[in-house]
Design an enzyme around this catalytic site. Structure first.
Site, PDB file in Angstrom:
ATOM      1  N   GLY A 103      40.701  39.741  42.703  1.00  0.00           N
ATOM      2  CA  GLY A 103      39.399  39.085  42.571  1.00  0.00           C
ATOM      3  C   GLY A 103      39.444  38.082  41.440  1.00  0.00           C
ATOM      4  O   GLY A 103      40.417  38.013  40.679  1.00  0.00           O
ATOM      5  N   LEU A 104      38.399  37.309  41.332  1.00  0.00           N
ATOM      6  CA  LEU A 104      38.326  36.272  40.307  1.00  0.00           C
ATOM      7  C   LEU A 104      38.299  36.869  38.898  1.00  0.00           C
ATOM      8  O   LEU A 104      37.946  38.042  38.714  1.00  0.00           O
ATOM      9  CB  LEU A 104      37.072  35.427  40.517  1.00  0.00           C
ATOM     10  N   SER A 106      45.825  37.748  41.389  1.00  0.00           N
ATOM     11  CA  SER A 106      46.700  37.630  42.576  1.00  0.00           C
ATOM     12  C   SER A 106      45.998  36.818  43.668  1.00  0.00           C
ATOM     13  O   SER A 106      45.548  37.377  44.659  1.00  0.00           O
ATOM     14  CB  SER A 106      47.119  39.016  43.085  1.00  0.00           C
TER      15      SER A 106
END
Length: 202
Positions: free
Chosen positions: A35-36, A109
């Site tokens: 996630g961000l 990722s």
């Protein structure tokens, strides 16, 4: 020069993964948060580890703080080094999992290829992909480290979500939006899918 034939494989004498899982009374698994930045990955990972620890389950968290300052401290943030960063994390994770340890990774990722590489290394049967789907606007509003502000000013190049893309997982095991779910709700949803995977049925 005479070839040295005194080195013999010792895998037939090593204890197996099953031996170690029986000792720990748990199954090793990879819980991979993506996630961000600011989405809540590390916060959820830490809370999940605490809940599993309460249940007598041994875990290991891997995140940027303990990986980038240690085994990957020689890597930059170039595209090539980002891939190598994830490759090393996956290889280390596999060693933990093969020892029966529940391994929790929290890394941006940012694309499917890099996460699929990690899953191949770990083994798809041991890989639980968790998408922390908190929207960019909420992540940017939190901006605890001031990274989004720097990225908006152009001080950080190739910042995921601002000047570099993020590909949402296509088929995550679970999606958690921390702008909607509380930390407790997020962890409870995780426990529903994690506990059956890590419990040994004798």
């Amino acid at each position: 020069m005479e070839e040295n034939n005194n080195i013999y494989p010792i895998f037939d004498r090593m204890l197996t993964r099953q031996d170690k899982e029986e000792l720990l009374k748990q199954r090793g698994v990879m819980i991979w948060f993506t996630g961000l930045s600011g989405s809540g990955k590390s916060t959820i990972a830490i809370a999940l580890e605490r809940e599993l620890h309460k249940r007598g389950l041994l875990c290991r968290i891997l995140d940027g703080d303990n990986i980038r300052t240690g085994i990957n401290n020689n890597l930059s943030f170039s595209e090539t080094d980002r891939v190598e960063n994830i490759r090393r994390i996956a290889e280390v994770s596999k060693l933990f999992i093969d020892t029966g340890i529940i391994t929790i990774a929290a890394f941006i990722s940012p694309n499917n290829d890099i996460r699929e590489m990690a899953a191949r290394i770990v083994g798809p049967d041991d890989f639980l992909e968790i998408f922390v789907s908190t929207p960019l606007a909420e992540c940017e509003k939190r901006d605890v480290k001031g990274l989004y502000a720097k990225a908006r000013r152009g001080e950080i190049k190739n910042f995921t979500g601002i000047s570099a893309p993020f590909e949402a997982p296509e088929h995550p095991a679970l999606s958690l939006d921390t702008s909607v779910l509380s930390l407790e709700e997020s962890v409870n949803r995780l426990l529903e899918i994690v506990l059956p995977r890590v419990s040994r049925h004798e």
